[in-house]
Design a protein around this motif. Structure first.
Motif, PDB file in Angstrom:
ATOM      1  N   ALA A  84      -6.423  -2.644   0.323  1.00 16.17           N
ATOM      2  CA  ALA A  84      -6.289  -3.844  -0.525  1.00 16.17           C
ATOM      3  C   ALA A  84      -7.180  -3.738  -1.762  1.00 16.17           C
ATOM      4  O   ALA A  84      -6.903  -4.385  -2.773  1.00 16.17           O
ATOM      5  CB  ALA A  84      -6.644  -5.097   0.273  1.00 16.17           C
ATOM      6  N   LYS A 122      -2.017   1.727   5.712  1.00 13.86           N
ATOM      7  CA  LYS A 122      -2.499   0.533   6.424  1.00 13.86           C
ATOM      8  C   LYS A 122      -3.550   0.958   7.450  1.00 13.86           C
ATOM      9  O   LYS A 122      -3.446   2.019   8.048  1.00 13.86           O
ATOM     10  CB  LYS A 122      -1.328  -0.174   7.116  1.00 13.86           C
ATOM     11  N   TYR A 164      -2.069  -4.958   4.103  1.00 15.46           N
ATOM     12  CA  TYR A 164      -2.860  -3.712   4.115  1.00 15.46           C
ATOM     13  C   TYR A 164      -3.474  -3.389   5.475  1.00 15.46           C
ATOM     14  O   TYR A 164      -3.975  -2.287   5.680  1.00 15.46           O
ATOM     15  CB  TYR A 164      -3.967  -3.801   3.055  1.00 15.46           C
ATOM     16  N   PRO A 173       0.847  -1.198   0.000  1.00 19.78           N
ATOM     17  CA  PRO A 173       0.000   0.000   0.000  1.00 19.78           C
ATOM     18  C   PRO A 173       0.879   1.244   0.000  1.00 19.78           C
ATOM     19  O   PRO A 173       2.088   1.162   0.254  1.00 19.78           O
ATOM     20  CB  PRO A 173      -0.769  -0.121   1.315  1.00 19.78           C
TER      21      PRO A 173
END
Ligand code: PBG
Ligand code: ZN
Length: 333
Positions: A100, A93, A133, A88
């Motif tokens: 994702a 995150k 992610y 990412p």
């Protein structure tokens, strides 16, 4: 002196078929075609970058355009399938792993660029998971301190749909949540993406052999481990149960992972299904060979050939391996 010579009755002599290289080639039971290889790639959300992964010599994280050049060279060697893992953007995150399914994520961009450049001469597969992610690094969502199965299905489906919409030929869920193959199949079909195939990580074991990968994908769990969702290394019958479930849920291809410590599982799953079976020769298996070879402790060419032949002989139809570029370029097979 007593005569120590032993006289054999003759007739059956297995050594006749080992006598010359050409005869051995003729009688070989196991062959590997380049078309059976799948090469994994780690994609960064930038155009150009090439960052070597220290624990995986020969493997680099790549930007989207950098990847394009690499894949072109690999196609010339005969490597026609890739499996993409993404990073990412920095700071993206989150607990729910929403990145994702980002339409402009590294994997989604790479898929559309690869398909635009190489069309159907390349098979583009994508890893579908949340661990790279989520801020906690688990493959599903955390609820009440545990990785919750059913609430993890929606974000996994969203990730798979985003890959499929970008043009992926095959989506490969690696999360090990129950029911995710059915959920992804139904969603693809409902969205008019019925031609997209599913390669299920059917028997994915909780393994220490994933160590180098987690460096490369930055996907190590921040707390705990993956034993509540990945399989226990003591179990083989359970792999057959997983295979039957995946098949009934609509998987097109199955996978056993890792490969080398699980050759019996490859053979058992091969016997239990008629679907094509992939084996994932994982990062730690690769790193162990590379490390020993670098010290001169193992002959890399011969060990890689032996490992790959063993995986094929056990019954894998496809081999996902970081070794395939070296093996084809250096003609190790
Ligand atoms: C993440 C994922 C992993 C691998 C593929 N997908 C690691 C893990 O489950 O922690 C391992 C691949 C390798 O080691 O080469 N779901
Ligand atoms: Zn994961």
């Amino acid at each position: 002196m007593r005569d120590l010579t032993i006289t054999l009755p003759g007739r059956v002599r297995p050594r006749r078929l080992r006598r010359t290289g050409a005869i051995r080639e003729l009688a070989a039971e196991t062959r590997i075609s380049p078309a059976q290889f799948v090469l994994p790639h780690f994609v960064l959300p930038v155009d150009r970058a090439e960052e070597p992964v220290p624990s995986m010599p020969g493997v680099s994280l790549m930007g989207v355009e950098t990847l394009l050049g690499q894949v072109e060279a690999d196609l010339a060697l005969g490597i026609r399938s890739v499996l993409l893992f993404g990073h990412p953007a920095k700071g993206a995150k989150s607990p729910g792993g929403e990145a994702a399914a980002d339409t402009h994520g590294a994997v989604q961009r790479a898929v559309s660029r690869l398909k635009a450049a190489f069309g159907d001469s390349l098979v583009v597969m994508t890893d579908v998971c949340l661990c790279a992610y989520t801020d906690h690094g688990h493959c599903g969502l955390i609820e009440g301190g545990d990785v919750d199965n059913d609430s993890s299905l929606r974000p996994l489906v969203e990730a798979a749909l985003s890959h499929a919409r970008a043009g992926a030929d095959v989506v490969a869920p690696s999360d090990m949540m129950d029911g995710r193959v059915a959920a992804i199949r139904d969603a693809l079909d409902a969205e008019g993406l019925g031609n997209v195939a599913i390669l299920s990580y059917t028997a994915k074991y909780a393994s220490a052999y994933y160590g180098p990968f987690r460096d490369a994908a930055d996907s190590a769990p921040a707390h705990g481990d993956r034993q509540s969702y990945q399989m226990d290394c003591r179990n083989a019958l359970e792999a057959i149960r997983e295979a039957e479930l995946d098949e009934s849920e609509g998987a097109d291809l199955l996978m056993v992972k890792p490969a080398l410590a699980y050759l019996d599982v490859i053979a058992a799953v091969r016997a239990a299904t008629t679907l094509p079976l992939a084996a994932y020769n994982v990062s730690g298996e690769y790193a162990a060979v590379k490390a020993a070879a670098a010290r001169g402790w193992l002959d890399e060419a011969r060990v890689v050939r032996e490992n790959l032949m063993g995986i094929r002989r056990a019954g894998a139809d496809l081999i996902i391996t970081y070794h395939c570029r070296d093996a084809l370029r250096e003609k190790w097979l």
